[in-house]
Design a protein around this motif. Structure first.
Motif, PDB file in Angstrom:
ATOM      1  N   VAL A 188     -14.670  12.473  -5.095  1.00 54.27           N
ATOM      2  CA  VAL A 188     -13.549  11.613  -5.437  1.00 54.27           C
ATOM      3  C   VAL A 188     -12.298  12.470  -5.547  1.00 54.27           C
ATOM      4  N   LYS A 189     -11.218  12.019  -4.888  1.00 56.16           N
ATOM      5  CA  LYS A 189      -9.966  12.768  -4.855  1.00 56.16           C
ATOM      6  C   LYS A 189      -8.800  11.819  -5.102  1.00 56.16           C
ATOM      7  N   THR A 190      -7.641  12.397  -5.352  1.00 57.73           N
ATOM      8  CA  THR A 190      -6.426  11.611  -5.563  1.00 57.73           C
ATOM      9  C   THR A 190      -5.495  11.772  -4.364  1.00 57.73           C
ATOM     10  N   TYR A 191      -4.809  10.672  -4.031  1.00 61.35           N
ATOM     11  CA  TYR A 191      -3.945  10.663  -2.850  1.00 61.35           C
ATOM     12  C   TYR A 191      -2.633   9.948  -3.160  1.00 61.35           C
ATOM     13  N   ASN A 192      -1.549  10.508  -2.642  1.00 61.17           N
ATOM     14  CA  ASN A 192      -0.263   9.818  -2.594  1.00 61.17           C
ATOM     15  C   ASN A 192      -0.146   9.183  -1.217  1.00 61.17           C
ATOM     16  N   ILE A 193       0.059   7.890  -1.182  1.00 53.85           N
ATOM     17  CA  ILE A 193       0.071   7.184   0.095  1.00 53.85           C
ATOM     18  C   ILE A 193       1.516   6.883   0.487  1.00 53.85           C
ATOM     19  N   SER A 194       1.918   7.430   1.612  1.00 49.01           N
ATOM     20  CA  SER A 194       3.243   7.202   2.154  1.00 49.01           C
ATOM     21  C   SER A 194       3.083   6.611   3.551  1.00 49.01           C
ATOM     22  N   THR A 239      -2.081  11.652   1.841  1.00 49.77           N
ATOM     23  CA  THR A 239      -1.792  13.024   1.455  1.00 49.77           C
ATOM     24  C   THR A 239      -2.437  13.313   0.116  1.00 49.77           C
ATOM     25  N   GLU A 240      -3.424  14.191   0.117  1.00 53.68           N
ATOM     26  CA  GLU A 240      -4.090  14.536  -1.126  1.00 53.68           C
ATOM     27  C   GLU A 240      -3.117  15.274  -2.035  1.00 53.68           C
ATOM     28  N   GLY A 241      -3.090  14.896  -3.298  1.00 54.45           N
ATOM     29  CA  GLY A 241      -2.171  15.562  -4.207  1.00 54.45           C
ATOM     30  C   GLY A 241      -2.131  14.914  -5.581  1.00 54.45           C
ATOM     31  N   ARG A 242      -1.183  15.365  -6.393  1.00 58.76           N
ATOM     32  CA  ARG A 242      -1.029  14.866  -7.751  1.00 58.76           C
ATOM     33  C   ARG A 242      -0.495  13.444  -7.743  1.00 58.76           C
ATOM     34  N   MET A 245       0.820  -1.206   0.000  1.00 55.08           N
ATOM     35  CA  MET A 245       0.000   0.000   0.000  1.00 55.08           C
ATOM     36  C   MET A 245       0.855   1.258   0.000  1.00 55.08           C
ATOM     37  N   SER A 246       1.968   1.220   0.723  1.00 52.35           N
ATOM     38  CA  SER A 246       2.854   2.374   0.753  1.00 52.35           C
ATOM     39  C   SER A 246       3.427   2.638  -0.635  1.00 52.35           C
ATOM     40  N   GLY A 247       3.287   3.859  -1.089  1.00 57.48           N
ATOM     41  CA  GLY A 247       3.716   4.229  -2.425  1.00 57.48           C
ATOM     42  C   GLY A 247       2.604   4.193  -3.457  1.00 57.48           C
ATOM     43  N   SER A 248       1.401   3.774  -3.050  1.00 54.39           N
ATOM     44  CA  SER A 248       0.279   3.692  -3.980  1.00 54.39           C
ATOM     45  C   SER A 248      -0.209   5.077  -4.389  1.00 54.39           C
ATOM     46  N   GLN A 249      -0.700   5.144  -5.601  1.00 52.48           N
ATOM     47  CA  GLN A 249      -1.309   6.349  -6.149  1.00 52.48           C
ATOM     48  C   GLN A 249      -2.809   6.068  -6.230  1.00 52.48           C
ATOM     49  N   ALA A 250      -3.582   6.703  -5.364  1.00 54.44           N
ATOM     50  CA  ALA A 250      -4.948   6.244  -5.094  1.00 54.44           C
ATOM     51  C   ALA A 250      -6.014   7.219  -5.537  1.00 54.44           C
ATOM     52  N   PHE A 251      -7.138   6.630  -5.919  1.00 55.83           N
ATOM     53  CA  PHE A 251      -8.382   7.362  -6.155  1.00 55.83           C
ATOM     54  C   PHE A 251      -9.316   7.000  -5.002  1.00 55.83           C
ATOM     55  N   LEU A 252      -9.737   7.979  -4.247  1.00 60.99           N
ATOM     56  CA  LEU A 252     -10.527   7.744  -3.036  1.00 60.99           C
ATOM     57  C   LEU A 252     -11.841   8.509  -3.132  1.00 60.99           C
TER      58      LEU A 252
END
Length: 233
Positions: free
Chosen positions: A111-117, A122-125, A92-99
């Motif tokens: 619906v938003k995009t998230y960088n998962i660390s 963290t919402e972002g590009r 899961m860590s490092g995933s580029q997610a649509f939530l």
């Protein structure tokens, strides 16, 4: 009046088994009427192995794009669902997610995009291009996330991660449960075949469909035998 007792018992038993069978036969990807942004059916669908989630997808090798519809039910009315691609690992860590999460009666889900660390959202590009992003509220409290993502040219597979999470408060996303299904909701999605590998094995839509059919057939035969026994006695 006593002569009607077997019939009443038969109807009661039949109603009970129908109530059990109906959800099982309806909750499969093949029975979901899901269309892409082009209003066409997706090429492939999968009953994902965890969290009662479903993925419909079409891979376009011409422009190296993957169109998806991810469907799941939040664990609570104010919960969220997510589908992600991890470009570098199967974790899961490092995933580029649509939530996505609900925004109130009569309004489409947010619906938003998230960088998962790690465990931080963290919402972002995202690290890749995407388009046609939207979310829809479906019957039964389910939410569908639609998008098309750019995948590396010639890629045979991508690492997918999906999740259902806790509450959303004023736009702040709560953490998801740490039960085994939540921790195991990841797999390798093969773009040019039908297998989706999770852990050490693989599952295909065809195999899952046959398994569901066998289970339902067994239950139906059990109902017929039981009803026959009631009529005989």
């Amino acid at each position: 009046m006593a002569s009607h007792s077997p019939l009443r018992l038969t109807l009661a038993v039949a109603s009970f088994f129908v109530s059990i069978i109906s959800p099982a036969t309806s909750l499969t990807c093949s029975t979901q009427n899901v269309l892409s942004a082009e209003k066409t059916p997706f090429q492939t669908c999968l009953d994902l192995p965890e969290l009662e989630s479903y993925l419909h997808y079409t891979y376009n090798a011409t422009n190296s794009s993957l169109s998806v519809a991810f469907i799941a039910t939040p664990s609570r009315s104010d919960g969220w669902i997510a589908w992600a691609i991890n470009p570098t690992a199967t974790t899961m860590s490092g995933s580029q997610a649509f939530l996505a999460y609900g925004s109130g009666a009569g309004s489409p889900p947010v619906v938003k995009t998230y960088n998962i660390s790690g465990f931080n959202l963290t919402e972002g590009r995202l690290a890749f291009d995407f388009w046609n992003l939207r979310a829809e509220a479906l019957k039964g409290g389910r939410i569908a996330i639609f998008t098309t993502v750019k995948v590396p040219a010639g890629a045979g597979s991508v690492n997918q991660v999906w999740q259902i999470g806790g509450n959303v408060t004023n736009g702040r996303v709560g953490v998801h449960p740490f039960s085994p299904p939540n921790l195991n909701s990841r797999a390798v999605l093969n773009l040019t075949g039908t297998a989706s590998t999770a852990g050490g094995g693989s599952k295909t839509p065809g195999n899952q469909g046959r398994m569901a059919t066998n289970v339902n057939l067994g239950v139906n035969l059990g109902v017929l035998v039981l009803l026959g026994t009631i009529f005989i006695f």
